[in-house]
Write an enzyme that holds these catalytic residues in place. Structure first.
Site, PDB file in Angstrom:
ATOM      1  N   PRO A  94       0.815  -1.217   0.000  1.00  0.00           N
ATOM      2  CA  PRO A  94       0.000   0.000   0.000  1.00  0.00           C
ATOM      3  C   PRO A  94       0.850   1.268   0.000  1.00  0.00           C
ATOM      4  O   PRO A  94       0.334   2.356  -0.239  1.00  0.00           O
ATOM      5  CB  PRO A  94      -0.828  -0.092   1.290  1.00  0.00           C
ATOM      6  CG  PRO A  94      -0.377  -1.300   2.018  1.00  0.00           C
ATOM      7  CD  PRO A  94       0.639  -2.032   1.208  1.00  0.00           C
ATOM      8  N   GLU A 122       1.485  -6.475   7.251  1.00  0.00           N
ATOM      9  CA  GLU A 122       2.346  -5.936   8.308  1.00  0.00           C
ATOM     10  C   GLU A 122       3.637  -5.399   7.725  1.00  0.00           C
ATOM     11  O   GLU A 122       4.252  -4.516   8.303  1.00  0.00           O
ATOM     12  CB  GLU A 122       2.686  -7.005   9.349  1.00  0.00           C
ATOM     13  CG  GLU A 122       1.496  -7.649  10.020  1.00  0.00           C
ATOM     14  CD  GLU A 122       0.998  -8.891   9.282  1.00  0.00           C
ATOM     15  OE1 GLU A 122       1.322  -9.052   8.082  1.00  0.00           O
ATOM     16  OE2 GLU A 122       0.284  -9.696   9.897  1.00  0.00           O
ATOM     17  N   ARG A 160      -3.184  -7.821 -20.725  1.00  0.00           N
ATOM     18  CA  ARG A 160      -4.161  -7.467 -21.761  1.00  0.00           C
ATOM     19  C   ARG A 160      -3.642  -6.377 -22.696  1.00  0.00           C
ATOM     20  O   ARG A 160      -4.203  -6.151 -23.773  1.00  0.00           O
ATOM     21  CB  ARG A 160      -5.513  -7.104 -21.162  1.00  0.00           C
ATOM     22  CG  ARG A 160      -5.507  -5.900 -20.259  1.00  0.00           C
ATOM     23  CD  ARG A 160      -6.770  -5.821 -19.445  1.00  0.00           C
ATOM     24  NE  ARG A 160      -7.966  -5.827 -20.290  1.00  0.00           N
ATOM     25  CZ  ARG A 160      -8.326  -4.822 -21.068  1.00  0.00           C
ATOM     26  NH1 ARG A 160      -7.594  -3.729 -21.103  1.00  0.00           N
ATOM     27  NH2 ARG A 160      -9.412  -4.889 -21.799  1.00  0.00           N
ATOM     28  N   ASP A 175     -10.480   1.346 -24.124  1.00  0.00           N
ATOM     29  CA  ASP A 175     -10.727   1.115 -22.704  1.00  0.00           C
ATOM     30  C   ASP A 175     -10.904   2.410 -21.941  1.00  0.00           C
ATOM     31  O   ASP A 175     -10.399   3.447 -22.356  1.00  0.00           O
ATOM     32  CB  ASP A 175      -9.499   0.426 -22.061  1.00  0.00           C
ATOM     33  CG  ASP A 175      -9.456  -1.062 -22.367  1.00  0.00           C
ATOM     34  OD1 ASP A 175     -10.454  -1.581 -22.876  1.00  0.00           O
ATOM     35  OD2 ASP A 175      -8.425  -1.667 -22.073  1.00  0.00           O
TER      36      ASP A 175
HETATM   37  N1  ADE Z   1      -0.838  -5.070  -0.124  1.00  0.00           N
HETATM   38  C1  ADE Z   1      -1.704  -4.652   0.811  1.00  0.00           C
HETATM   39  N2  ADE Z   1      -2.434  -3.643   0.363  1.00  0.00           N
HETATM   40  C2  ADE Z   1      -2.035  -3.397  -0.908  1.00  0.00           C
HETATM   41  C3  ADE Z   1      -2.417  -2.475  -1.901  1.00  0.00           C
HETATM   42  N3  ADE Z   1      -3.370  -1.567  -1.696  1.00  0.00           N
HETATM   43  N4  ADE Z   1      -1.785  -2.515  -3.089  1.00  0.00           N
HETATM   44  C4  ADE Z   1      -0.804  -3.416  -3.305  1.00  0.00           C
HETATM   45  N5  ADE Z   1      -0.401  -4.309  -2.409  1.00  0.00           N
HETATM   46  C5  ADE Z   1      -1.013  -4.310  -1.217  1.00  0.00           C
END
Ligand code: ADE
Length: 237
Positions: A94, A122, A160, A175
């Site tokens: 994230p 984590e 793709r 797209d």
């Molecule tokens: N791992 C946990 N959350 C994630 C996300 N939003 N994007 C990519 N990998 C992740």
């Protein structure tokens, strides 16, 4: 293109790349996808892939040793500067750069070798990021339990876009996002269903009018659902 996925849950991927466009691309040898169990790269008795975080805190952190060993095996070196041209090592997390269509296009290169490291929520020992990873990528501003679903999303968006992966050359060009707008609505037969009619303009065969209608609808949809996509384009509106 060659894609290697590193994960502590290899079973997660058992069938997921065996449908539709990805399956076709694999059969046509446009892409080769291999999934690897991170545990196979451990050398200790307990085959430990994670451990508690230094400094305290909840959860477990993926250990560096199995990931370094896996990269060494898959790429031939765990020294980032020595990766062969066209090699990408991606950490799904994230904290990464947001995945958008233009980033997927950067990755969609038939000659490249992409290794995807699926993190856990984590975290992953930061030395992996500092020395092995070429691109840290997030699929959105929300937290998944692990990078596995994100790896599937990234593989799908890239594959793709590879030449010949889609049935027709134009389908990817039309797209959503490829021109900065969401896609326009689509209809198919029957022309009337439960009293609901397909817009007349789509039935009259006038391609210039159809194009104009589609562009208008794409703008309308974008204004409604994704104002942010239009902000950069104000001058053109
Ligand atoms: N791992 C946990 N959350 C994630 C996300 N939003 N994007 C990519 N990998 C992740």
């Amino acid at each position: 293109m060659k894609i290697d996925v590193l994960t502590i849950f290899p079973e997660f991927f058992l069938q997921i790349f065996d449908f539709g466009i990805i399956r076709r691309a694999k059969l046509a040898e446009i892409v080769k996808i291999n999934v690897h169990d991170l545990r196979e790269f451990t050398t200790d008795k307990h085959r430990m892939v994670d451990d508690r975080p230094f400094g305290g805190g909840d959860g477990m952190v993926l250990k560096p040793e199995p990931i370094f060993a896996a990269i060494e095996k898959l790429i031939g070196t765990a020294v980032r500067d020595d990766y062969p041209a066209g090699t990408k090592v991606v950490l799904l997390s994230p904290q990464g750069r947001p995945l958008r269509q233009d980033l997927a296009k950067e990755f969609a290169d038939v000659d490249s070798h992409v290794v995807l490291i699926c993190g856990r929520y984590e975290g992953v020992d930061e030395r992996v990021n500092e020395t092995l990873v070429t691109d840290e990528i997030s699929i959105g501003d929300y937290v998944l339990s692990g990078g596995e679903p994100a790896a599937v999303v990234l593989v799908d968006t890239i594959v793709r876009l590879l030449p010949d992966a889609l049935g027709s050359d134009t389908s990817a060009e039309n797209d959503s996002f490829s021109d900065g707008l969401l896609d326009c609505p689509h209809y198919t037969r029957p022309a009337e269903f439960m009293g609901m009619k397909v817009p007349d303009v789509l039935l009259n065969g006038n391609h210039a009018e159809i194009e104009k209608w589609r562009r208008g609808k794409a703008l309308e949809k974008t204004r409604l659902n994704r104002q942010d996509l239009l902000e950069g384009e104000k001058g053109e509106m």
